[in-house]
Design an enzyme around this catalytic site. Structure first.
Site, PDB file in Angstrom:
ATOM      1  N   LYS A   1       1.611 -32.467 -19.808  1.00  0.00           N
ATOM      2  CA  LYS A   1       1.891 -31.184 -20.482  1.00  0.00           C
ATOM      3  C   LYS A   1       3.388 -31.017 -20.724  1.00  0.00           C
ATOM      4  O   LYS A   1       3.817 -30.759 -21.838  1.00  0.00           O
ATOM      5  CB  LYS A   1       1.390 -30.018 -19.612  1.00  0.00           C
ATOM      6  CG  LYS A   1       1.908 -28.668 -20.071  1.00  0.00           C
ATOM      7  CD  LYS A   1       1.423 -27.528 -19.211  1.00  0.00           C
ATOM      8  CE  LYS A   1       2.324 -27.140 -18.084  1.00  0.00           C
ATOM      9  NZ  LYS A   1       3.505 -26.343 -18.376  1.00  0.00           N
ATOM     10  N   ASN A   2       4.185 -31.166 -19.663  1.00  0.00           N
ATOM     11  CA  ASN A   2       5.608 -30.867 -19.818  1.00  0.00           C
ATOM     12  C   ASN A   2       6.322 -31.859 -20.727  1.00  0.00           C
ATOM     13  O   ASN A   2       7.256 -31.495 -21.439  1.00  0.00           O
ATOM     14  CB  ASN A   2       6.287 -30.823 -18.445  1.00  0.00           C
ATOM     15  CG  ASN A   2       5.893 -29.572 -17.679  1.00  0.00           C
ATOM     16  OD1 ASN A   2       5.295 -28.650 -18.240  1.00  0.00           O
ATOM     17  ND2 ASN A   2       6.205 -29.531 -16.391  1.00  0.00           N
TER      18      ASN A   2
ATOM     19  N   CYS B   1       4.952 -18.777 -16.502  1.00  0.00           N
ATOM     20  CA  CYS B   1       4.390 -18.497 -15.178  1.00  0.00           C
ATOM     21  C   CYS B   1       5.277 -17.530 -14.389  1.00  0.00           C
ATOM     22  O   CYS B   1       6.505 -17.596 -14.468  1.00  0.00           O
ATOM     23  CB  CYS B   1       4.287 -19.800 -14.382  1.00  0.00           C
ATOM     24  SG  CYS B   1       2.771 -20.686 -14.684  1.00  0.00           S
TER      25      CYS B   1
ATOM     26  N   ARG C   1      13.496 -16.888 -14.324  1.00  0.00           N
ATOM     27  CA  ARG C   1      13.684 -18.167 -15.020  1.00  0.00           C
ATOM     28  C   ARG C   1      14.678 -17.972 -16.153  1.00  0.00           C
ATOM     29  O   ARG C   1      14.320 -17.940 -17.330  1.00  0.00           O
ATOM     30  CB  ARG C   1      12.338 -18.696 -15.520  1.00  0.00           C
ATOM     31  CG  ARG C   1      11.393 -18.961 -14.362  1.00  0.00           C
ATOM     32  CD  ARG C   1      10.091 -19.539 -14.800  1.00  0.00           C
ATOM     33  NE  ARG C   1      10.178 -20.962 -15.073  1.00  0.00           N
ATOM     34  CZ  ARG C   1       9.125 -21.717 -15.345  1.00  0.00           C
ATOM     35  NH1 ARG C   1       7.933 -21.186 -15.389  1.00  0.00           N
ATOM     36  NH2 ARG C   1       9.268 -23.008 -15.592  1.00  0.00           N
TER      37      ARG C   1
ATOM     38  N   ASP D   1       6.052 -28.449  -8.748  1.00  0.00           N
ATOM     39  CA  ASP D   1       4.762 -28.246  -9.413  1.00  0.00           C
ATOM     40  C   ASP D   1       3.577 -28.791  -8.612  1.00  0.00           C
ATOM     41  O   ASP D   1       2.424 -28.552  -8.978  1.00  0.00           O
ATOM     42  CB  ASP D   1       4.770 -28.893 -10.807  1.00  0.00           C
ATOM     43  CG  ASP D   1       5.564 -28.068 -11.806  1.00  0.00           C
ATOM     44  OD1 ASP D   1       5.973 -26.949 -11.461  1.00  0.00           O
ATOM     45  OD2 ASP D   1       5.772 -28.544 -12.945  1.00  0.00           O
TER      46      ASP D   1
ATOM     47  N   ARG E   1      -3.711 -23.559 -19.178  1.00  0.00           N
ATOM     48  CA  ARG E   1      -2.396 -23.896 -19.739  1.00  0.00           C
ATOM     49  C   ARG E   1      -2.013 -25.329 -19.379  1.00  0.00           C
ATOM     50  O   ARG E   1      -1.180 -25.935 -20.057  1.00  0.00           O
ATOM     51  CB  ARG E   1      -1.325 -22.931 -19.206  1.00  0.00           C
ATOM     52  CG  ARG E   1      -1.512 -21.500 -19.712  1.00  0.00           C
ATOM     53  CD  ARG E   1      -0.340 -20.613 -19.316  1.00  0.00           C
ATOM     54  NE  ARG E   1       0.870 -21.382 -19.346  1.00  0.00           N
ATOM     55  CZ  ARG E   1       1.777 -21.391 -18.385  1.00  0.00           C
ATOM     56  NH1 ARG E   1       1.625 -20.665 -17.319  1.00  0.00           N
ATOM     57  NH2 ARG E   1       2.852 -22.139 -18.501  1.00  0.00           N
TER      58      ARG E   1
END
Ligand code: UD1
Length: 419
Positions: free
Chosen positions: A19-20, A118, A123, A308, A400
């Site tokens: 994903k990232n 999230c 952030r 994560d 997600r």
């Protein structure tokens, strides 16, 4: 998701594209004008679909070929693209901050509503903005929208990051690609996603040299050309399944893994006595009569233990023996899952940045809520190992980051159902 727990997982599961990494390399297409970027192994996830919507809204044509073994996306970029990012779309995910660098470098200006994402702590994107300013951008943040512009091209220079932020490193690398002259970034993040980005940038003609000591050297070019690259496998998804195998005393094989990307996690699993075997591209877990030994973990930038995978590891250790600790040093508020795991019979106490996990013999199913993406994964794993029925609410977070998690778990013999 409703889960009937207590069934050891069995079988083989293939890792999705990361994903990232995908979220990072998709905006690279904005550097191309009148060119094509082809990406293989792109996962089918909410955040990826949001990025597609944003890119389409900016004028990029996106073709998706999901039936291929390595699902492919083709980004066709017209000569002119929009530089104003839609507020509704930008606020859907943190990853929208990755548009800053490429869009500014390509269009000379950008208007980007501050990103969402999230709820795992503050952030900020100050490091992204500081670096772009150093490259000559004028930046103004008003009413929650970042307005940035540059006269002519961005200018390459030496930039030291105060913290090895993944997003800031990625944004600045993309910005530097079309800047005038050479950019040297120091104290950068060295997550595998950064190597993937470097490969994608090289594929479109940008000379990128990653240095072992935490630096990168990029020669800005006048124009880039069409390119193609594969998205790396998702190390966090892979670890989630590996840990689910360990937690349920299962025998599973996780395929398309790059073991060196998950060294820290495998080292900690080994230290805790988990039974598993690592091969070139697979990790196989084995049932064990012994509970995990207590261990201490601190999350750190790569190659340290990834934040994560922290909630999933906590879920696994909650069924271990003795007292384990996990210190979170990357994000401030990443323990919201603890109270949900405790509803299932776990014994986790939070003292500032440290979770103190007292292992229990068993977990019991309960209704719980996914407070964020990885918290959701941890709760699903706990549900798989628990006695009885667990329902995980707010699955939207999980979609997600985990492609077809219900189908993948069912194929491993789990009893799960979407309600
Ligand atoms: C990325 C990942 C996320 C992962 C994280 C750390 C994506 C889309 N997300 O997030 O899954 O958990 O890396 O591995 O790739 N910080 C600042 N100022 C900044 C930027 C960051 O203070 O300008 C702080 C953050 O608040 C946080 C820490 O630095 O405390 C790490 O953030 P960063 O490495 O930037 O993570 P992301 O790129 O947001």
């Amino acid at each position: 998701m409703k889960i009937i727990g207590g069934i050891p997982l069995k079988g083989t599961v293939k890792t999705q594209g990361a994903k990232n990494a995908a979220l990072t390399v998709m905006p690279v297409c904005l550097l191309l004008r009148g060119g094509i970027l082809t990406l293989d192994n792109v996962p089918d996830l909410y955040d990826i679909n949001t990025m597609i919507e944003i890119l389409r809204d900016l004028g990029v044509e996106v073709e998706i070929n999901r039936e291929l073994k390595d699902p492919q996306m083709i980004f066709k970029v017209p000569d002119e693209i929009k530089w104003e990012v839609s507020e509704t779309l930008a606020r859907k995910m943190r990853g929208s901050s990755l548009l800053l660098g490429p869009l500014l470098a390509s269009c000379g200006q950008i208007s980007l509503p501050l990103p969402g994402g999230c709820s795992i702590g503050a952030r900020p994107i100050d490091l992204h903005l500081k670096g772009l300013k150093q490259m000559g951008a004028e930046i103004d943040v008003q009413n929650g929208v970042v307005h940035a512009k540059v006269k002519g091209r961005l200018r390459g220079r030496r930039i030291y990051l105060d913290f090895p932020s993944v997003g800031a490193t990625e944004n600045l690398m993309m910005a530097a690609s079309l800047a005038q002259g050479e950019t040297i970034l120091e104290n950068i993040a060295r997550e595998p996603e950064i190597d993937n980005l470097a490969d994608v940038l090289r594929s479109i003609g940008v000379p990128v040299e990653l240095e072992g000591t935490g630096g990168v050297r990029i020669q800005g070019v006048d124009k880039v050309h069409s390119g193609r690259e594969r998205v790396i496998p998702d190390r966090i998804e892979a670890c989630t399944y590996i840990l689910a195998g360990v937690m349920t005393n299962g025998h599973i094989k996780v395929e398309d893994v790059v073991p060196r990307h998950i060294d820290a996690i495998l080292a900690k699993l080994e230290e805790s006595g988990a039974k598993f075997k690592v091969k070139k591209n697979t990790v196989e877990t084995f049932p064990s009569k012994k509970r995990l030994h207590p261990i201490s973990i601190k999350t750190l930038p790569y190659p340290g233990f990834p934040t994560d995978a922290q909630p999933q590891m906590a879920a696994a250790l909650s069924l271990g023996q003795g007292v384990s600790t996990i210190e979170e040093s990357v994000f401030q508020a990443r323990f919201l899952y603890a109270q949900e795991l405790n509803r299932m019979g776990a014994d986790i106490k939070i003292a500032r940045d440290v979770a103190v996990i007292r292992g229990v013999q068993k977990l019991q199913g309960a209704p719980v809520r996914a407070t964020d993406l990885r918290a959701g994964a941890a709760l699903i794993m706990a549900g798989l190992a628990a006695e009885g029925e667990t329902t995980v609410d707010d699955m939207v977070h999980v979609w997600r980051g985990y492609e077809a998690i219900d189908k993948k778990l069912t194929s491993l013999g789990a009893q799960v159902e979407l309600i």
